[in-house]
Design a protein around this motif. Structure first.
Motif, PDB file in Angstrom:
ATOM      1  N   GLN A 206       2.857   1.689  -3.346  1.00 32.59           N
ATOM      2  CA  GLN A 206       1.756   1.878  -4.450  1.00 32.59           C
ATOM      3  C   GLN A 206       1.209   3.196  -4.319  1.00 32.59           C
ATOM      4  OE1 GLN A 206      -0.180  -0.071  -7.113  1.00 32.59           O
ATOM      5  NE2 GLN A 206       0.166   1.693  -7.744  1.00 32.59           N
ATOM      6  N   ALA A 207       0.707   3.654  -3.275  1.00 30.69           N
ATOM      7  CA  ALA A 207       0.471   4.992  -3.109  1.00 30.69           C
ATOM      8  C   ALA A 207       2.347   6.220  -3.264  1.00 30.69           C
ATOM      9  CB  ALA A 207       0.448   5.905  -1.329  1.00 30.69           C
TER      10      ALA A 207
ATOM     11  N   VAL B 292       0.724  -1.200  -0.411  1.00 31.26           N
ATOM     12  CA  VAL B 292       0.346   0.014   0.166  1.00 31.26           C
ATOM     13  C   VAL B 292       0.732   1.344  -0.349  1.00 31.26           C
ATOM     14  CG1 VAL B 292      -1.412   1.266   1.920  1.00 31.26           C
ATOM     15  CG2 VAL B 292      -1.886  -1.835   1.220  1.00 31.26           C
TER      16      VAL B 292
END
Length: 225
Positions: A119-120, A116
């Motif tokens: 990806q951010a 996560v």
């Protein structure tokens, strides 16, 4: 009679299994080709950016490739709308595969958390062009690189043993490229002409090797039994 009937049933079952396998074979080949294309596309894209710049697609400068203290970089070359959009598009499949791989290790919260974060931060890297937002871009690049390395390291212990050696090689290559880029950045800060005028392609090559390793790795990962 019963034995003969059972033998006939077994033979029929084998024939049906063979027919089903033959029918599935084209679909398997199609999936393999799709995975190969999705993996190769980002690799080809980053390595072809200088050519695309000369053709007017990627970002260009009058003194190309002596465009900055780093010479040229992936960040500089994608510093326009179409090149950034293409970067996001070609890395869609490797990112998707990372998420699919993570579903195979539901017990690892760290694998999902690191993915996560990566990806951010990869999105932040694409949202902050290096020319317009150099500080934000530099932070995003360093951060998403660290997050990617952390995620790949976490996924190593969940990788099938027969694939671990290749995963280790790709992780090690990415790690070497990360520190090489950090070193080259320091050199460019100390001597702005060291890379830009003498080795204008070196920074870009290090980035391409690292990005290629990270794009290939999701396809080679396979869950441990």
């Amino acid at each position: 009679m019963a034995a003969a009937a059972a033998s006939d049933d077994d033979a029929r079952a084998i024939e049906e299994a063979k027919a089903a396998d033959a029918a599935e074979a084209p679909k398997r080949r199609e999936r393999v080709l799709l995975r190969l294309a999705g993996t190769i596309l980002p690799v080809v894209y980053v390595w072809s950016l200088p050519l695309l710049a000369k053709l007017g697609w990627a970002n260009y400068c009058e003194t190309f490739p002596n465009c900055s203290e780093n010479g040229i970089s992936v960040s500089f070359l994608i510093n326009n709308a179409q090149a950034t959009g293409a970067m996001a598009a070609v890395f869609y499949y490797p990112c998707l595969t990372l998420w699919l791989n993570a579903t195979e290790v539901d017990s690892s919260g760290l694998a999902h958390a690191s993915l996560v974060v990566f990806q951010a931060l990869f999105g932040a890297f694409l949202c902050c062009p290096t020319v317009q937002f150099p500080m934000s871009h530099g932070f995003a690049v360093a951060s998403f690189s660290v997050a990617a390395l952390m995620h790949y390291a976490v996924m190593l212990k969940h990788c099938a043993k027969r694939r671990q050696w290749l995963w280790r090689c790709l992780l090690f290559t990415s790690l070497v490229c990360f520190f090489t880029i950090a070193l080259l950045t320091s050199v460019a800060m100390l001597d702005p002409e060291a890379l830009g005028k003498r080795c204008p392609l070196l920074f870009w090559v290090a980035e391409c090797v690292g990005l290629s390793s990270q794009a290939i790795a999701p396809m080679v990962w396979y869950p441990a039994a």
